[in-house]
Scaffold this motif. Structure first.
Motif, PDB file in Angstrom:
ATOM      1  N   HIS A 122       0.808  -1.216   0.000  1.00 10.64           N
ATOM      2  CA  HIS A 122       0.000   0.000   0.000  1.00 10.64           C
ATOM      3  C   HIS A 122       0.841   1.266   0.000  1.00 10.64           C
ATOM      4  O   HIS A 122       0.322   2.354   0.210  1.00 10.64           O
ATOM      5  CB  HIS A 122      -0.927   0.014   1.211  1.00 10.64           C
ATOM      6  N   LEU A 123       2.139   1.127  -0.239  1.00 10.64           N
ATOM      7  CA  LEU A 123       3.059   2.262  -0.224  1.00 10.64           C
ATOM      8  C   LEU A 123       3.559   2.558  -1.631  1.00 10.64           C
ATOM      9  O   LEU A 123       3.975   1.653  -2.354  1.00 10.64           O
ATOM     10  CB  LEU A 123       4.254   1.943   0.688  1.00 10.64           C
ATOM     11  N   ARG A 124       3.505   3.832  -2.013  1.00  5.28           N
ATOM     12  CA  ARG A 124       4.056   4.283  -3.293  1.00  5.28           C
ATOM     13  C   ARG A 124       4.987   5.453  -3.022  1.00  5.28           C
ATOM     14  O   ARG A 124       4.602   6.401  -2.330  1.00  5.28           O
ATOM     15  CB  ARG A 124       2.956   4.734  -4.251  1.00  5.28           C
ATOM     16  N   ILE A 125       6.207   5.391  -3.575  1.00  7.26           N
ATOM     17  CA  ILE A 125       7.189   6.448  -3.361  1.00  7.26           C
ATOM     18  C   ILE A 125       7.658   6.960  -4.714  1.00  7.26           C
ATOM     19  O   ILE A 125       8.009   6.175  -5.601  1.00  7.26           O
ATOM     20  CB  ILE A 125       8.389   5.930  -2.541  1.00  7.26           C
ATOM     21  N   TYR A 126       7.684   8.284  -4.862  1.00  2.00           N
ATOM     22  CA  TYR A 126       8.112   8.927  -6.103  1.00  2.00           C
ATOM     23  C   TYR A 126       9.237   9.907  -5.797  1.00  2.00           C
ATOM     24  O   TYR A 126       9.168  10.655  -4.818  1.00  2.00           O
ATOM     25  CB  TYR A 126       6.945   9.657  -6.771  1.00  2.00           C
ATOM     26  N   ALA A 127      10.265   9.921  -6.660  1.00  2.00           N
ATOM     27  CA  ALA A 127      11.412  10.805  -6.459  1.00  2.00           C
ATOM     28  C   ALA A 127      11.029  12.261  -6.713  1.00  2.00           C
ATOM     29  O   ALA A 127      11.476  13.156  -6.008  1.00  2.00           O
ATOM     30  CB  ALA A 127      12.562  10.401  -7.382  1.00  2.00           C
ATOM     31  N   GLY A 128      10.187  12.508  -7.713  1.00  2.00           N
ATOM     32  CA  GLY A 128       9.774  13.870  -8.046  1.00  2.00           C
ATOM     33  C   GLY A 128       8.480  14.268  -7.368  1.00  2.00           C
ATOM     34  O   GLY A 128       7.989  13.587  -6.464  1.00  2.00           O
ATOM     35  N   ASP A 129       7.913  15.391  -7.830  1.00  2.00           N
ATOM     36  CA  ASP A 129       6.685  15.882  -7.195  1.00  2.00           C
ATOM     37  C   ASP A 129       5.422  15.485  -7.947  1.00  2.00           C
ATOM     38  O   ASP A 129       4.333  15.933  -7.614  1.00  2.00           O
ATOM     39  CB  ASP A 129       6.741  17.405  -7.036  1.00  2.00           C
ATOM     40  N   LYS A 130       5.536  14.615  -8.950  1.00  2.00           N
ATOM     41  CA  LYS A 130       4.371  14.155  -9.710  1.00  2.00           C
ATOM     42  C   LYS A 130       4.014  12.732  -9.282  1.00  2.00           C
ATOM     43  O   LYS A 130       4.885  11.907  -9.034  1.00  2.00           O
ATOM     44  CB  LYS A 130       4.697  14.156 -11.203  1.00  2.00           C
ATOM     45  N   HIS A 131       2.715  12.460  -9.198  1.00  2.00           N
ATOM     46  CA  HIS A 131       2.245  11.106  -8.932  1.00  2.00           C
ATOM     47  C   HIS A 131       0.943  10.887  -9.690  1.00  2.00           C
ATOM     48  O   HIS A 131       0.263  11.838 -10.076  1.00  2.00           O
ATOM     49  CB  HIS A 131       2.065  10.851  -7.431  1.00  2.00           C
ATOM     50  N   CYS A 132       0.598   9.644  -9.934  1.00  2.00           N
ATOM     51  CA  CYS A 132      -0.563   9.301 -10.763  1.00  2.00           C
ATOM     52  C   CYS A 132      -1.733   8.785  -9.936  1.00  2.00           C
ATOM     53  O   CYS A 132      -2.478   7.933 -10.392  1.00  2.00           O
ATOM     54  CB  CYS A 132      -0.152   8.282 -11.822  1.00  2.00           C
ATOM     55  N   HIS A 133      -1.897   9.304  -8.722  1.00  2.00           N
ATOM     56  CA  HIS A 133      -2.946   8.804  -7.838  1.00  2.00           C
ATOM     57  C   HIS A 133      -4.000   9.861  -7.522  1.00  2.00           C
ATOM     58  O   HIS A 133      -4.605   9.835  -6.459  1.00  2.00           O
ATOM     59  CB  HIS A 133      -2.325   8.273  -6.542  1.00  2.00           C
ATOM     60  N   GLN A 134      -4.232  10.792  -8.457  1.00  2.00           N
ATOM     61  CA  GLN A 134      -5.231  11.836  -8.240  1.00  2.00           C
ATOM     62  C   GLN A 134      -6.645  11.266  -8.185  1.00  2.00           C
ATOM     63  O   GLN A 134      -7.521  11.819  -7.530  1.00  2.00           O
ATOM     64  CB  GLN A 134      -5.146  12.900  -9.347  1.00  2.00           C
ATOM     65  N   ALA A 135      -6.885  10.154  -8.866  1.00  2.00           N
ATOM     66  CA  ALA A 135      -8.214   9.551  -8.889  1.00  2.00           C
ATOM     67  C   ALA A 135      -8.629   9.035  -7.512  1.00  2.00           C
ATOM     68  O   ALA A 135      -9.825   8.944  -7.220  1.00  2.00           O
ATOM     69  CB  ALA A 135      -8.252   8.400  -9.898  1.00  2.00           C
ATOM     70  N   GLN A 136      -7.659   8.743  -6.650  1.00  2.00           N
ATOM     71  CA  GLN A 136      -7.979   8.255  -5.306  1.00  2.00           C
ATOM     72  C   GLN A 136      -8.310   9.396  -4.344  1.00  2.00           C
ATOM     73  O   GLN A 136      -8.589   9.153  -3.184  1.00  2.00           O
ATOM     74  CB  GLN A 136      -6.809   7.440  -4.737  1.00  2.00           C
ATOM     75  N   LYS A 137      -8.239  10.639  -4.825  1.00  2.00           N
ATOM     76  CA  LYS A 137      -8.502  11.834  -4.004  1.00  2.00           C
ATOM     77  C   LYS A 137      -7.686  11.798  -2.716  1.00  2.00           C
ATOM     78  O   LYS A 137      -8.232  11.733  -1.605  1.00  2.00           O
ATOM     79  CB  LYS A 137      -9.986  11.967  -3.692  1.00  2.00           C
ATOM     80  N   PRO A 138      -6.344  11.842  -2.846  1.00  2.00           N
ATOM     81  CA  PRO A 138      -5.499  11.713  -1.656  1.00  2.00           C
ATOM     82  C   PRO A 138      -5.595  12.933  -0.737  1.00  2.00           C
ATOM     83  O   PRO A 138      -5.796  14.058  -1.187  1.00  2.00           O
ATOM     84  CB  PRO A 138      -4.097  11.577  -2.237  1.00  2.00           C
ATOM     85  N   ILE A 139      -5.445  12.676   0.542  1.00  2.00           N
ATOM     86  CA  ILE A 139      -5.464  13.715   1.565  1.00  2.00           C
ATOM     87  C   ILE A 139      -4.009  14.075   1.861  1.00  2.00           C
ATOM     88  O   ILE A 139      -3.190  13.202   2.138  1.00  2.00           O
ATOM     89  CB  ILE A 139      -6.148  13.194   2.839  1.00  2.00           C
ATOM     90  N   SER A 140      -3.686  15.362   1.804  1.00  2.00           N
ATOM     91  CA  SER A 140      -2.323  15.806   2.057  1.00  2.00           C
ATOM     92  C   SER A 140      -2.050  15.847   3.554  1.00  2.00           C
ATOM     93  O   SER A 140      -2.865  16.340   4.335  1.00  2.00           O
ATOM     94  CB  SER A 140      -2.123  17.189   1.451  1.00  2.00           C
ATOM     95  N   ILE A 141      -0.901  15.304   3.971  1.00  2.00           N
ATOM     96  CA  ILE A 141      -0.516  15.247   5.380  1.00  2.00           C
ATOM     97  C   ILE A 141       0.721  16.118   5.581  1.00  2.00           C
ATOM     98  O   ILE A 141       1.675  16.021   4.819  1.00  2.00           O
ATOM     99  CB  ILE A 141      -0.171  13.796   5.774  1.00  2.00           C
ATOM    100  N   GLU A 142       0.702  16.946   6.596  1.00  2.00           N
ATOM    101  CA  GLU A 142       1.874  17.758   6.968  1.00  2.00           C
ATOM    102  C   GLU A 142       2.591  17.098   8.123  1.00  2.00           C
ATOM    103  O   GLU A 142       1.960  16.596   9.049  1.00  2.00           O
ATOM    104  CB  GLU A 142       1.441  19.159   7.372  1.00  2.00           C
ATOM    105  N   ILE A 143       3.915  17.146   8.075  1.00  2.00           N
ATOM    106  CA  ILE A 143       4.724  16.550   9.145  1.00  2.00           C
ATOM    107  C   ILE A 143       5.495  17.641   9.837  1.00  2.00           C
ATOM    108  O   ILE A 143       6.040  18.502   9.264  1.00  2.00           O
ATOM    109  CB  ILE A 143       5.678  15.479   8.594  1.00  2.00           C
TER     110      ILE A 143
END
Length: 143
Positions: A122-143
């Motif tokens: 269930h983990l996806r990691i991308y080196a850049g700032d683009k990802h292809c998971h917009q359809a899942q309506k991801p929630i942005s988390i701040e750390i």
């Protein structure tokens, strides 16, 4: 007498979270991602069930390290053959595979076994700032 609540697999609601790792410390990002993957942030957490969510991490190449870890931390692997031990520093690993550093840190925080193997998918990691998971309506988390 109170009964212990065990959630059914049909009741589990999985969300998708995006973590921006730009200028964040490696361990802080890894622990937050491991908690989300495992589902420990939920009140219905059950150790033997996959109650976790999906996690997408972007900007893995821009993650920060504290102290002298970049030059002193060494990743080792062994092929099983004589003189088959390979060592690489964190600095070189970030140049070759920036996503692998974060993946190793998170995977080592998740328990071994069948449940851990399922959670790791269930983990996806991308080196850049683009990802292809917009359809899942991801929630942005701040750390």
């Amino acid at each position: 007498m109170n009964k212990t609540f065990i959630p059914k697999t049909e009741q589990l609601e999985k969300k998708c979270y995006v973590i921006d790792a730009k200028d964040k410390i490696l361990g802080r990002v890894a622990t937050k991602a491991a908690v989300l993957l495992r589902g420990k942030h939920k009140t219905i957490f059950t150790p033997h069930l996959d109650t976790g969510d999906f996690v997408v991490i972007i900007n893995a190449e821009k993650i920060k390290f504290t102290g002298k870890k970049a030059s002193q931390k060494v990743y080792q692997r062994y092929s099983g053959y004589p003189s088959g031990q390979k060592s690489v520093t964190l600095e070189k690993m970030m140049q070759k595979k920036p996503t692998q550093v974060l993946r190793l840190a998170i995977n080592r925080m998740i328990p071994k076994g069948a449940l851990g193997n399922k959670v790791r998918t269930h983990l996806r990691i991308y080196a850049g700032d683009k990802h292809c998971h917009q359809a899942q309506k991801p929630i942005s988390i701040e750390i």
